[in-house]
Design an enzyme around this catalytic site. Structure first.
Site, PDB file in Angstrom:
ATOM      1  N   SER A   7       0.545  10.620  -4.409  1.00  0.00           N
ATOM      2  CA  SER A   7      -0.137  10.243  -3.163  1.00  0.00           C
ATOM      3  C   SER A   7      -0.166  11.435  -2.215  1.00  0.00           C
ATOM      4  CB  SER A   7       0.600   9.086  -2.494  1.00  0.00           C
ATOM      5  OG  SER A   7       0.139   8.970  -1.165  1.00  0.00           O
ATOM      6  N   HIS A  32      -3.965   9.858  -5.686  1.00  0.00           N
ATOM      7  CA  HIS A  32      -3.902   8.594  -4.948  1.00  0.00           C
ATOM      8  C   HIS A  32      -4.162   8.889  -3.471  1.00  0.00           C
ATOM      9  CE1 HIS A  32      -2.621   4.406  -4.337  1.00  0.00           C
ATOM     10  NE2 HIS A  32      -1.963   4.837  -3.258  1.00  0.00           N
ATOM     11  N   ASP A  34      -4.523   7.428   0.236  1.00  0.00           N
ATOM     12  CA  ASP A  34      -4.117   6.298   1.083  1.00  0.00           C
ATOM     13  C   ASP A  34      -4.912   6.281   2.385  1.00  0.00           C
ATOM     14  OD1 ASP A  34      -1.997   4.928  -0.358  1.00  0.00           O
ATOM     15  OD2 ASP A  34      -0.870   6.791  -0.169  1.00  0.00           O
ATOM     16  N   MET A  36      -5.777   4.388   5.778  1.00  0.00           N
ATOM     17  CA  MET A  36      -5.166   3.394   6.689  1.00  0.00           C
ATOM     18  C   MET A  36      -5.961   3.329   7.985  1.00  0.00           C
ATOM     19  SD  MET A  36      -1.141   4.269   6.251  1.00  0.00           S
ATOM     20  CE  MET A  36      -0.425   4.638   4.642  1.00  0.00           C
ATOM     21  N   HIS A  65      -6.945   3.924  -2.196  1.00  0.00           N
ATOM     22  CA  HIS A  65      -6.209   2.713  -1.811  1.00  0.00           C
ATOM     23  C   HIS A  65      -6.549   2.413  -0.357  1.00  0.00           C
ATOM     24  CE1 HIS A  65      -1.902   0.914  -1.059  1.00  0.00           C
ATOM     25  NE2 HIS A  65      -2.849   0.000  -0.983  1.00  0.00           N
ATOM     26  N   MET A  67      -6.150   0.574   2.775  1.00  0.00           N
ATOM     27  CA  MET A  67      -5.305  -0.317   3.583  1.00  0.00           C
ATOM     28  C   MET A  67      -6.031  -0.520   4.905  1.00  0.00           C
ATOM     29  SD  MET A  67      -1.716   1.447   2.521  1.00  0.00           S
ATOM     30  CE  MET A  67      -2.568   2.881   1.920  1.00  0.00           C
ATOM     31  N   MET A 136       2.349  -3.605  -4.490  1.00  0.00           N
ATOM     32  CA  MET A 136       3.095  -2.776  -3.528  1.00  0.00           C
ATOM     33  C   MET A 136       4.584  -3.015  -3.750  1.00  0.00           C
ATOM     34  SD  MET A 136       0.877  -1.021  -1.828  1.00  0.00           S
ATOM     35  CE  MET A 136       2.171  -0.187  -0.894  1.00  0.00           C
ATOM     36  N   GLY A 141       1.990   1.254   4.629  1.00  0.00           N
ATOM     37  CA  GLY A 141       1.854   1.881   5.942  1.00  0.00           C
ATOM     38  C   GLY A 141       2.495   3.248   6.049  1.00  0.00           C
ATOM     39  N   GLY A 143       4.891   6.508   3.897  1.00  0.00           N
ATOM     40  CA  GLY A 143       5.556   7.074   2.737  1.00  0.00           C
ATOM     41  C   GLY A 143       7.060   7.105   2.964  1.00  0.00           C
ATOM     42  N   GLY A 144       7.796   7.351   1.898  1.00  0.00           N
ATOM     43  CA  GLY A 144       9.236   7.584   2.011  1.00  0.00           C
ATOM     44  C   GLY A 144      10.095   6.362   2.261  1.00  0.00           C
ATOM     45  N   ASP A 174       3.339   1.042  -6.263  1.00  0.00           N
ATOM     46  CA  ASP A 174       3.180   2.004  -5.168  1.00  0.00           C
ATOM     47  C   ASP A 174       4.262   1.779  -4.123  1.00  0.00           C
ATOM     48  OD1 ASP A 174       2.220   3.745  -3.243  1.00  0.00           O
ATOM     49  OD2 ASP A 174       0.354   2.650  -2.876  1.00  0.00           O
ATOM     50  N   GLY A 175       5.116   2.793  -3.955  1.00  0.00           N
ATOM     51  CA  GLY A 175       6.140   2.742  -2.921  1.00  0.00           C
ATOM     52  C   GLY A 175       7.532   2.895  -3.482  1.00  0.00           C
ATOM     53  N   GLY A 176       8.209   3.972  -3.073  1.00  0.00           N
ATOM     54  CA  GLY A 176       9.599   4.163  -3.480  1.00  0.00           C
ATOM     55  C   GLY A 176       9.784   4.498  -4.947  1.00  0.00           C
ATOM     56  N   GLY A 196       4.590   9.484  -3.783  1.00  0.00           N
ATOM     57  CA  GLY A 196       4.253  10.406  -2.706  1.00  0.00           C
ATOM     58  C   GLY A 196       5.389  11.346  -2.403  1.00  0.00           C
TER      59      GLY A 196
HETATM   60  C1  DX5 Z   1       2.264   3.350   1.408  1.00  0.00           C
HETATM   61  C2  DX5 Z   1       1.267   4.045   0.516  1.00  0.00           C
HETATM   62  C3  DX5 Z   1       1.877   4.799  -0.581  1.00  0.00           C
HETATM   63  C4  DX5 Z   1       2.797   5.906  -0.162  1.00  0.00           C
HETATM   64  C5  DX5 Z   1       3.920   5.954  -1.136  1.00  0.00           C
HETATM   65  O1  DX5 Z   1       1.614   2.515   2.282  1.00  0.00           O
HETATM   66  O2  DX5 Z   1       0.360   3.105  -0.055  1.00  0.00           O
HETATM   67  O3  DX5 Z   1       0.909   5.271  -1.514  1.00  0.00           O
HETATM   68  O4  DX5 Z   1       2.187   7.179  -0.126  1.00  0.00           O
HETATM   69  O5  DX5 Z   1       4.857   6.871  -0.702  1.00  0.00           O
HETATM   70  P1  DX5 Z   1       6.289   7.005  -1.380  1.00  0.00           P
HETATM   71  O6  DX5 Z   1       6.042   7.353  -2.839  1.00  0.00           O
HETATM   72  O7  DX5 Z   1       6.907   8.104  -0.618  1.00  0.00           O
HETATM   73  O8  DX5 Z   1       6.974   5.691  -1.240  1.00  0.00           O
HETATM   74 ZN    ZN Z   2      -0.974   3.783  -1.739  1.00  0.00          ZN
END
Ligand code: DX5
Ligand code: ZN
Length: 214
Positions: A7, A32, A34, A36, A65, A67, A136, A141, A143-144, A174-176, A196
């Protein structure tokens, strides 16, 4: 083989072209992206004009993606910008089937995304029409954030739903996602991993991507 979709949310936006080249040479399968809107999620990123610019620097598959509320309003803009796939949230549109049809009519791949608390029953009827379901594994919303462990059995249940229907649908998480959580989701049936902060925070990006594939 599982696909890795870094991402660019965690990239350095001042050097976006270089940051995309970096993951390309390191073995990324998809980019990827993102998007928003500050309404669907409590954060803002970028839109189709940025996608159009970065389209010039890579031939990698662009996985967008969205959002955003009412994603149907932006589908043709993203197509024109060079998106290969658009993923919309089931929570963000009143007419999911129409929205998926719109994405397909534009010649792109189509996916649906579910927030952690959204039940798999919401995708039951749309499953035959999509190329991918994004589960998800954090609240969207930012990263990290930390991986929500209870999403692992949800991945397994989705895998079973797809198998029972004899469908070919990718399962994206997606996420963590990192070297610790990747084996859990892969064992449950995930086929595309978004990462990400794990990829962009690594000293050795190629090694980080390889560690997710192993
Ligand atoms: C969160 C995004 C993710 C995000 C993931 O809303 O959709 O794609 O970049 O980030 P990590 O991999 O750091 O959790
Ligand atoms: Zn995403």
């Amino acid at each position: 083989m599982v696909k890795i979709a870094p991402s660019i949310l965690s990239a350095d936006f001042a050097y976006l072209a270089d940051e995309i080249k970096k993951i390309e040479v390191a073995g990324a399968d998809w980019v990827h992206i993102d998007v928003m809107d500050g309404f669907f999620v409590p954060n803002l990123t970028f839109g189709a004009p940025v996608v159009k610019k970065i389209r010039k620097v890579t031939d990698l598959f662009f996985d967008c993606h969205l959002m955003v509320e009412n994603p149907e309003k932006y589908i043709s803009d993203f197509k024109a910008a060079g998106a290969d796939q658009i993923v919309v949230h089931v929570e963000a549109t009143k007419h999911l089937h129409r929205c998926i049809q719109q994405i397909k009519a534009e010649g792109m791949k189509a996916g649906v995304a579910l927030n952690p608390a959204t039940s798999l029953t919401t995708v039951e009827e749309i499953l035959p029409y999509v190329d991918m379901v994004l589960l998800m594994t954090v609240n969207p919303g930012f990263g990290g954030q930390s991986f929500i462990e209870s999403m692992v059995p949800k991945v397994a249940r989705l895998h079973q739903m797809i198998e029972e229907r004899g469908l070919q649908v990718d399962i994206q998480v997606d996420g963590g996602i990192n070297a610790q959580t990747a084996p859990l989701v892969k064992a449950a049936g995930a086929t595309v991993l978004v990462a990400g902060s794990y990829v962009y925070g690594a000293q050795d990006v190629a090694q980080a991507i390889a560690s997710l594939k192993d």
